[in-house]
Design an enzyme around this catalytic site. Structure first.
Site, PDB file in Angstrom:
ATOM      1  N   LYS A 157       4.664   4.007   5.654  1.00 49.23           N
ATOM      2  CA  LYS A 157       3.370   4.067   4.959  1.00 49.23           C
ATOM      3  C   LYS A 157       2.214   4.361   5.907  1.00 49.23           C
ATOM      4  CE  LYS A 157       5.086   2.921   0.908  1.00 49.23           C
ATOM      5  NZ  LYS A 157       6.462   2.578   1.257  1.00 49.23           N
ATOM      6  N   LYS A 169      -3.866   3.113  -2.622  1.00 48.21           N
ATOM      7  CA  LYS A 169      -3.028   2.270  -3.455  1.00 48.21           C
ATOM      8  C   LYS A 169      -3.050   2.814  -4.885  1.00 48.21           C
ATOM      9  CE  LYS A 169      -3.462  -2.151  -3.191  1.00 48.21           C
ATOM     10  NZ  LYS A 169      -1.989  -2.245  -3.334  1.00 48.21           N
ATOM     11  N   GLY A 170      -2.114   2.351  -5.687  1.00 46.96           N
ATOM     12  CA  GLY A 170      -2.158   2.700  -7.099  1.00 46.96           C
ATOM     13  C   GLY A 170      -0.997   3.501  -7.624  1.00 46.96           C
ATOM     14  N   GLY A 230       1.764   2.412  -8.144  1.00 45.80           N
ATOM     15  CA  GLY A 230       2.413   1.501  -9.093  1.00 45.80           C
ATOM     16  C   GLY A 230       1.608   1.295 -10.357  1.00 45.80           C
ATOM     17  N   GLU A 243      -5.714  -4.841  -8.661  1.00 49.60           N
ATOM     18  CA  GLU A 243      -5.486  -5.084  -7.235  1.00 49.60           C
ATOM     19  C   GLU A 243      -6.803  -5.076  -6.464  1.00 49.60           C
ATOM     20  OE1 GLU A 243      -0.989  -3.156  -6.914  1.00 49.60           O
ATOM     21  OE2 GLU A 243      -2.743  -1.950  -6.399  1.00 49.60           O
ATOM     22  N   ALA A 246       0.853  -1.189   0.000  1.00 51.31           N
ATOM     23  CA  ALA A 246       0.000   0.000   0.000  1.00 51.31           C
ATOM     24  C   ALA A 246       0.882   1.230   0.000  1.00 51.31           C
ATOM     25  CB  ALA A 246      -0.918   0.012   1.215  1.00 51.31           C
TER      26      ALA A 246
END
Length: 232
Positions: free
Chosen positions: A125, A98-99, A101, A107, A86
Site C-alpha cells: 500500500k 481510502k474508500g 471498501g 471512516e 488504507a
C-alpha cells in the site's frame, strides 16, 4: 494465508496491542481491519480487555459483535484511538487514499473525531505519490449523480460509477453512490483537489485523508512491523 494477508495480520495485531483498558476505539473497515477485530476479540476473551468500539461500517459492526466487542455510536464518548486500513499510504506525509471498501464517509468522521489515528497496512500500500495504484473514490448523492459525474469529468477525474459484480450499482451505508476517479493520478496537489471536489454540488466526501494519520504500522509476511511517523 497469502503473504499479503500475513502482513496485514502482523500490522493489525501490533495495532491491537495499542489498545488499553477503558479506551473507546474507532474500528475501520476492510480486510486488514478484520484481522484487527479478531485480535481485539482475543484480548477481550483472554485478557479481560475492557474497551468500546465505534465501527465505521455495518460489516465491521457485525464482525465486532461476533467477537464480543462492546459497541457505541461516535457521539457516545470521546474516541481515544481510531485504527483503520488504507488503499494507499504516501511515504513521508502519511497522506492516504481510502474508500475502495465503500465506507470512506464514516471512516473520515471517526478519524477526525479521534484523538489519535493509526493506519495499518501491508507494504504493497506504500506509494511515493497518491494515485499511483488506486483510483480516488468520490462519494456522491444519488440525486442527479450523472450530472455530478460530468463535473468530476470536467476536472479530469475520468469517473466510473462503482458497481457490484459488474451490474448492480454499489450503494454506501449512507445511501450514496461512489465514482472511482483514476484520472487525477498522480495527485500532485491533493489539498487543491480536495477543495475543488468539495465545491461540486452533490459530492458528499472524497477518499483523500490528508492530515489525519499520526502513525502507520506496515506489516511484513514474516511478522515484523515497520512504524512510520507523520513528518510535520
Amino acid at each position: 494465508m497469502s503473504n499479503a494477508d500475513l502482513a496485514k495480520r502482523a500490522a493489525a495485531e501490533a495495532a491491537a496491542r495499542l489498545v488499553e483498558n477503558g479506551m473507546v476505539v474507532g474500528l475501520g473497515s476492510g480486510s486488514t481491519v478484520r484481522h484487527l477485530v479478531a485480535a481485539l476479540g482475543r484480548r477481550v476473551r483472554e485478557e479481560g480487555l475492557r474497551m468500546v468500539g465505534v465501527p465505521t461500517s455495518t460489516e465491521t459492526d457485525a464482525l465486532a459483535l461476533t467477537h464480543g466487542i462492546t459497541l457505541a455510536e461516535p457521539d457516545a464518548a470521546p474516541i481515544a484511538l481510531a485504527i483503520d486500513g488504507a488503499d494507499e499510504v504516501e511515504r513521508g506525509t502519511l497522506r492516504l487514499i481510502k474508500g475502495l471498501g465503500g465506507a470512506l464517509l464514516r471512516e473520515k468522521i471517526v478519524a477526525e473525531a479521534a484523538q489519535r489515528f493509526v493506519v495499518i497496512a501491508d507494504a504493497g500500500k506504500l506509494v511515493d505519490r497518491l494515485g499511483q495504484h488506486a483510483p480516488l473514490p468520490v462519494e456522491v448523492v444519488r440525486f442527479g449523480h450523472a450530472a455530478t459525474a460530468r463535473r468530476l469529468a470536467d476536472l479530469g477525474g475520468q469517473p466510473v460509477l462503482r458497481r457490484v459484480q459488474g451490474e448492480t450499482v454499489f450503494v454506501t451505508d449512507g445511501g450514496n453512490v461512489i465514482y472511482d476517479c483514476a484520472g487525477f493520478a498522480p495527485i500532485r496537489d491533493p489539498f487543491t483537489l480536495q477543495r475543488q471536489l468539495g465545491s461540486i454540488a452533490g459530492v458528499v466526501e472524497t477518499g483523500l485523508f490528508l492530515e489525519h494519520a499520526d502513525r502507520a504500522l506496515i506489516g511484513s509476511p514474516d511478522g515484523t512491523v515497520t512504524v512510520l511517523e507523520h513528518v510535520r
